[in-house]
Design an enzyme around this catalytic site. Structure first.
Site, PDB file in Angstrom:
ATOM      1  CG  ASP A  28      -1.976   1.029   1.231  1.00 39.64           C
ATOM      2  OD1 ASP A  28      -1.674   2.211   0.960  1.00 39.64           O
ATOM      3  OD2 ASP A  28      -3.129   0.683   1.501  1.00 39.64           O
ATOM      4  CG  ASN A  84     -12.487  -0.222   5.136  1.00 44.87           C
ATOM      5  OD1 ASN A  84     -12.714  -0.667   6.242  1.00 44.87           O
ATOM      6  ND2 ASN A  84     -11.390   0.464   4.862  1.00 44.87           N
ATOM      7  CD  GLN A  91     -15.090  -0.488  -1.453  1.00 46.49           C
ATOM      8  OE1 GLN A  91     -16.238  -0.674  -1.064  1.00 46.49           O
ATOM      9  NE2 GLN A  91     -14.550  -1.172  -2.445  1.00 46.49           N
ATOM     10  CG  HIS A  97      -8.818  -2.778  -1.285  1.00 43.41           C
ATOM     11  ND1 HIS A  97      -9.910  -2.098  -1.802  1.00 43.41           N
ATOM     12  CD2 HIS A  97      -8.322  -1.996  -0.303  1.00 43.41           C
ATOM     13  CE1 HIS A  97     -10.048  -0.943  -1.169  1.00 43.41           C
ATOM     14  NE2 HIS A  97      -9.101  -0.869  -0.239  1.00 43.41           N
ATOM     15  CG  HIS A  99      -6.191  -2.184   3.978  1.00 41.53           C
ATOM     16  ND1 HIS A  99      -5.369  -1.146   3.597  1.00 41.53           N
ATOM     17  CD2 HIS A  99      -7.421  -1.899   3.488  1.00 41.53           C
ATOM     18  CE1 HIS A  99      -6.086  -0.258   2.924  1.00 41.53           C
ATOM     19  NE2 HIS A  99      -7.338  -0.699   2.840  1.00 41.53           N
TER      20      HIS A  99
END
Length: 136
Positions: A28, A84, A91, A97, A99
């Site tokens: 990220d 999220n 989100q 996705h 994390h």
């Protein structure tokens, strides 16, 4: 095409840590802590509500594999797995996705869940449970 689709297609460069036929894992940009990684399905799916069983299975197999690698590589035994779904839930990129955030004692990252247990009565839990079960 969304930013994650552009990363998947290699149109945008990223720091890929893992790739297979179904998923991609990359660092990220925010790096909440060193090793903060995102796992995405290669198939564009906006959120959990649009996810099929096969795709979610591949995603979480990759989450498991990458989490173990992060733990060994960075010598961490604590991580958060976060997903999220929807704007209100936080989100910001509308491609599903997950994390993976390595955690260290006193790292100052705040992830909180409100405790409403004192507000709810036992029958409230039963009502909520029964509503959910009616759709399973």
């Amino acid at each position: 095409m969304c930013v994650f689709c552009k990363i998947i297609s290699k149109e945008f460069s990223s720091n890929i840590v893992y790739e297979d036929d179904y998923t991609l894992a990359f660092l990220d940009l925010s790096q909440s802590n060193d090793g903060h990684t995102l796992v995405v399905p290669k198939k564009h799916v906006e959120n959990i509500f649009d996810m099929d069983d096969e795709t979610i299975s591949h995603v979480f197999k990759t989450v498991n594999k990458v989490s173990k690698a992060i733990s060994k590589a960075l010598n961490v035994n604590n991580i958060n797995i976060i997903n999220n779904n929807g704007k209100t839930a936080g989100q910001s990129v509308f491609h599903f996705h997950v994390h993976i955030i390595p955690r260290h004692e006193n790292d100052q990252i705040k992830l909180e869940v409100n405790d409403r247990s004192k507000e709810l009565k036992p029958e409230d839990y039963t009502i909520i449970k029964d509503k959910i079960k009616s759709y399973l």
